[in-house]
Each structure stands twice: as structure tokens, then as C-alpha cells.
Design a protein around this motif. Sequence first.
Motif, mmCIF file in Angstrom:
data_model
loop_
_atom_site.group_PDB
_atom_site.id
_atom_site.type_symbol
_atom_site.label_atom_id
_atom_site.label_comp_id
_atom_site.label_asym_id
_atom_site.label_seq_id
_atom_site.Cartn_x
_atom_site.Cartn_y
_atom_site.Cartn_z
ATOM 1 N N PHE A 309 74.872 32.410 17.526
ATOM 2 C CA PHE A 309 75.113 33.493 16.581
ATOM 3 C C PHE A 309 76.197 33.112 15.581
ATOM 4 N N ASP A 310 75.990 33.459 14.330
ATOM 5 C CA ASP A 310 77.069 33.435 13.352
ATOM 6 C C ASP A 310 78.089 34.502 13.754
ATOM 7 N N GLN A 311 79.371 34.197 13.616
ATOM 8 C CA GLN A 311 80.401 35.148 14.036
ATOM 9 C C GLN A 311 80.400 36.423 13.198
ATOM 10 N N GLN A 312 79.755 36.391 12.034
ATOM 11 C CA GLN A 312 79.634 37.587 11.205
ATOM 12 C C GLN A 312 78.308 38.317 11.426
ATOM 13 N N ASP A 313 77.589 37.915 12.462
ATOM 14 C CA ASP A 313 76.302 38.534 12.766
ATOM 15 C C ASP A 313 76.541 39.897 13.412
ATOM 16 N N ALA A 314 76.049 40.950 12.783
ATOM 17 C CA ALA A 314 76.265 42.302 13.290
ATOM 18 C C ALA A 314 75.590 42.539 14.625
ATOM 19 N N ARG A 315 74.617 41.708 14.972
ATOM 20 C CA ARG A 315 73.948 41.891 16.264
ATOM 21 C C ARG A 315 74.892 41.609 17.422
ATOM 22 N N LEU A 316 75.921 40.808 17.194
ATOM 23 C CA LEU A 316 76.944 40.622 18.223
ATOM 24 C C LEU A 316 77.715 41.913 18.442
ATOM 25 N N ARG A 317 78.065 42.572 17.363
ATOM 26 C CA ARG A 317 78.855 43.800 17.448
ATOM 27 C C ARG A 317 78.036 44.955 18.017
ATOM 28 N N VAL A 318 76.778 45.038 17.620
ATOM 29 C CA VAL A 318 75.932 46.153 18.034
ATOM 30 C C VAL A 318 75.377 45.957 19.440
ATOM 31 N N GLY A 319 75.121 44.706 19.832
ATOM 32 C CA GLY A 319 74.419 44.478 21.089
ATOM 33 C C GLY A 319 75.222 43.916 22.226
ATOM 34 N N ILE A 320 76.426 43.400 21.947
ATOM 35 C CA ILE A 320 77.206 42.747 22.994
ATOM 36 C C ILE A 320 78.662 43.175 22.861
ATOM 37 N N SER A 321 79.240 43.642 23.953
ATOM 38 C CA SER A 321 80.634 44.077 23.940
ATOM 39 C C SER A 321 81.440 43.225 24.913
ATOM 40 N N ILE A 322 82.734 43.125 24.661
ATOM 41 C CA ILE A 322 83.617 42.368 25.536
ATOM 42 C C ILE A 322 84.277 43.322 26.526
ATOM 43 N N SER A 323 84.119 43.034 27.812
ATOM 44 C CA SER A 323 84.720 43.875 28.842
ATOM 45 C C SER A 323 86.239 43.865 28.725
ATOM 46 N N GLU A 324 86.856 45.037 28.713
ATOM 47 C CA GLU A 324 88.315 45.134 28.636
ATOM 48 C C GLU A 324 88.980 44.649 29.913
ATOM 49 N N GLN A 325 88.246 44.615 31.016
ATOM 50 C CA GLN A 325 88.817 44.199 32.294
ATOM 51 C C GLN A 325 88.628 42.714 32.553
ATOM 52 N N THR A 326 87.470 42.192 32.170
ATOM 53 C CA THR A 326 87.152 40.801 32.510
ATOM 54 C C THR A 326 87.125 39.875 31.312
ATOM 55 N N PHE A 327 87.098 40.444 30.105
ATOM 56 C CA PHE A 327 86.985 39.674 28.864
ATOM 57 C C PHE A 327 85.690 38.867 28.813
ATOM 58 N N VAL A 328 84.714 39.308 29.566
ATOM 59 C CA VAL A 328 83.399 38.672 29.592
ATOM 60 C C VAL A 328 82.468 39.463 28.678
ATOM 61 N N PRO A 329 81.612 38.802 27.908
ATOM 62 C CA PRO A 329 80.656 39.534 27.063
ATOM 63 C C PRO A 329 79.605 40.245 27.910
ATOM 64 N N LEU A 330 79.456 41.530 27.689
ATOM 65 C CA LEU A 330 78.480 42.332 28.414
ATOM 66 C C LEU A 330 77.465 42.893 27.432
ATOM 67 N N LEU A 331 76.276 43.148 27.914
ATOM 68 C CA LEU A 331 75.240 43.695 27.064
ATOM 69 C C LEU A 331 75.482 45.176 26.805
ATOM 70 N N SER A 332 75.318 45.571 25.565
ATOM 71 C CA SER A 332 75.433 46.988 25.221
ATOM 72 C C SER A 332 74.366 47.344 24.204
ATOM 73 N N LYS A 333 73.280 46.607 24.218
ATOM 74 C CA LYS A 333 72.258 46.725 23.184
ATOM 75 C C LYS A 333 71.350 47.919 23.387
ATOM 76 N N LEU A 334 70.900 48.112 24.621
ATOM 77 C CA LEU A 334 69.900 49.131 24.882
ATOM 78 C C LEU A 334 70.532 50.434 25.345
ATOM 79 N N PRO A 335 69.916 51.566 25.013
ATOM 80 C CA PRO A 335 70.377 52.837 25.573
ATOM 81 C C PRO A 335 70.292 52.794 27.084
#
Length: 476
Positions: A309-335
Motif C-alpha cells: 500500500f502507498d502510505q497515502q492510500d485511504a484504504r489503509l485508514r478506512v480498512g485497517i486500524s492500529i490497536s492501541e494496546q498491541t500496536f498491531v494492525p487490525l482489520l476494521s473494514k467490514l461492519p
Amino acid sequence: MKLKSFLIAGLTGLLTLSSCSKFLEEKSQSEVIPKTAVDYRELLTGSGYMTNDEPMGFLYFMDDDVDFFMEYANDESYVVGSYDARYNYLWYTWQPRLADRNGVGDLIAEDPSATAYFRYYKWIMGCNAVLDNIDNAVGSQQDKNRVKAEALAVRAMYYFRLANLYGEPYNRNPQSLCVPMKLNSGIVSGPTPQHTVAEVYTQVVNDLKEACRLMDPLPIARRDYHINQPAIHILLSRVYLYMEKWQESVAEADKAFEQGSKLADMTTLDTKSGTWLTYNNVEVEWVFGGNTQPNQTTYVPAATFLSTFDQQDARLRVGISISEQTFVPLLSKLPSGANLAQTIRASEALLNRAEANVQLGNLAPALKDLNDLRRKRITGYTDEAIADKATLLQAVREERRKEFCFECFRWFDLRRYGMPAISHRYKHELGGDLLQYKLKQGDPMYVLPFPASVIMRNTALQQNPSGIMADRVGEK
């Protein structure tokens, strides 16, 4: 007339394709036999359309977009040996027992209703009940045509999914055995043999073409959770893409745009997640089915995939979040929860068309589609010039991977790309070895085994080679 409930007496018969019960049966004063086109649309909604339960969510664990999250603040116990880590282990490591057991040892398929095979045929049965009776319903021809078209289209989608779960890729061996087809709600006695991949695909195409013929003259409805005209054309474009009928795939994608499908600019969204795969997105033509990304805190996006992914790709922001506890990228894409979570949307029409045009040698329109999509996904994107066919094909496919990750696209795409070798890492216990489990090029597991419970009920089914393999062993 309010349709309250229906008893589908031949459900087990559909799975074995053998039954001696009536398909629909009135059991009490509170249960109503459908008579009008509106009644049959309600029957289709309740018995033919997918619920928020996704039968093939297990595909999330099988492709190369997912990884096993093993560490939390240097404490491996967060995941290693946990229930979730063990529960989906068989899918994640492509074990031959995956259709019959889960990773904690429970037998999951004594009752076939626990299988994807059963659930898709259950919805096919609902579609068949509607198709067998809608022509005799009370109502306008337009209303009956819409119901009939919807039933044909969603039945086609189910058979397409079944073919890509249990049959070889169409572009590899179309004459190989696939799944049985049941196209009416009548009674069939005895075991029923499988049809070939080519026969299933032919039926899927015929159903979708007939659905288009019936529904295209009608007003286009959006945001009502029923499949509509653009969604049907996009689905047919997908099927043609898998069949490598490139010109037909382009033509069907074009029709979706002619009917008003359009791209949304994701770069302008101020939300981090939760609304992209809903009717709030103007790209979405149809919302259906359940969440396809289970256990997102144990199995996470693969680092090699995220690096594309390009770091400016909005799909990173919309679909993947960083866990505040583990700092691991977690999926947040689907309802999540009970919400419907899958879509057919305009970006697929564009990417289907781009890939098919590359294969046809039409590089200029394919590159335009690729740049048009990227411009609406990547902030500050500058159009790229790609003159080489192989390079452009790879770029389009990588864009498809990013656009539809964790939506049950990637596994099916890997199959038609030639079933490449991939590997997953896994650790069974604290202090144990970090093992690599490998799916080799053309591995039999790219065609899933039939559950044993299904074969017991339809003895004409021939088990796929993946179901008789030895257990897969991890390597240090």
C-alpha cells in the motif's frame, strides 16, 4: 398479504438431492402459502437471500493476505496456544480435516447444516421454490419479472461460489467434476452425481443473462438490500473474467456504468472505518451476507501485503486500524455484529474491465481505469504510465487485491491465477518452534474437500483429492 413463515420440508433432500416430502407445506393458521408477487418476494427475502451468517468466512484464514499475530509486548501467551489461535488452525494451515473438525478437536460436520455446502444449497432451495411458482402468482408482469430475476441472480451467485470452493478452476480443467445442480423444487430419488465445472458455469451464465433480460427494462432500485441491475451485470462480468471471456467481461462492466454505477472518492472521507461497505457509499449497488473477516485480533493483515500500500492510500485508514494496546494492525473494514457486510460495487466493474482489457491488449483503456481508481483511493496520486502488458496486468491485479482484501475475493483469484505457492507461520505452544506451513504450487487444497457428512448423505459425491491427503506438517 403478510408472509409469516414457510416450512421447507425438503431441506435435507436438497443436500442429498433426495426427498419424499413436499417442498412447501402449510402447517398452521399462522403460516401463509404465497399467492402474490409480493408474497414471493418476501419468500425470496427470507429463504433465498443470504442472512448475516457467512458460510465461507473460513477463506479469510487461507489466502496470503493474512498472518498469525503471535506477540504482545513480548508476551507470546497473548495468542500462542489461545482458543482462537487453535480453533482456526486447520484452515490456516490447510489441513485435510478442515471440513469436518475445528482446531480444538470438535467434530463440526456431524450435522451438515454446519457446512458451507449445506447453507448455500439451503438458499438455492429457497430460490428454486420461488422460480417454480412465480409465473402463476397474482401481480403485474413487471413485479413477477423482478422477483424471478432476483431469484435467478442470487442462485447463480451461490453456484458460482460452490464451484469455486469444491471444483477446479474453470481456466484449469472445466471438464472436471464440480457439484450437483438442483434447478427446481421437485423431488429427486436416490444419490445425485456431480455436474462438471463447465456445466455449472454454463448454468450460472444462463441464469445471470436471463436475470438481466428480465430486469433491465425495469426501473433501477438502489439501497433496498435486493440485488439490482448493475449488481447483476457486475457479477456476470466477474464470472466471464474467471472464464477468460475477456470481451464479454468488458461488455458487462460497461453496462453497469451505463446504468449509473460510479466511483466514490475515498480520499475525502473523514471516517476511519465502518461505513465504506454500506449503502452510505455511492459505489455500492448491493449489500448482502455476513462478515468475512473473523478473528481479526488473532489473524491480522500480512506484513508483506501491507507493504504494497502507498502510505497515502485511504484504504489503509478506512480498512485497517492500529490497536492501541498491541500496536498491531487490525482489520476494521467490514461492519461487525448483525449488520450485512458484503457488497457488489462499482470498483469491481472497473477492475474487471481493466483486467479483461489488458488481456485483450487494450492497454490504454485499462491504464485509464487503473489510474481513475487510484486517484480516488490515494491522496495526491499522480497518474502512472505503464506500457508493458505483463507489468500492467500485475498492477491491476495488485489493485484488485487491495480493493477487495478480506472480502472472499483473494482465494478465488489465487485459484484462477494458477494456484501459486504460499506459506503461513504458526507456533503451537509457548517456547515451541515457529513453523512454516506451505501450500505448494497447484496444491490439491485449492479445491476444498467435501464434508464427510455431505458425502454420507449423497453417496454419488466423489471426494476431492484434498480430502484424502496426509496431514500437513509444519517446517522449522
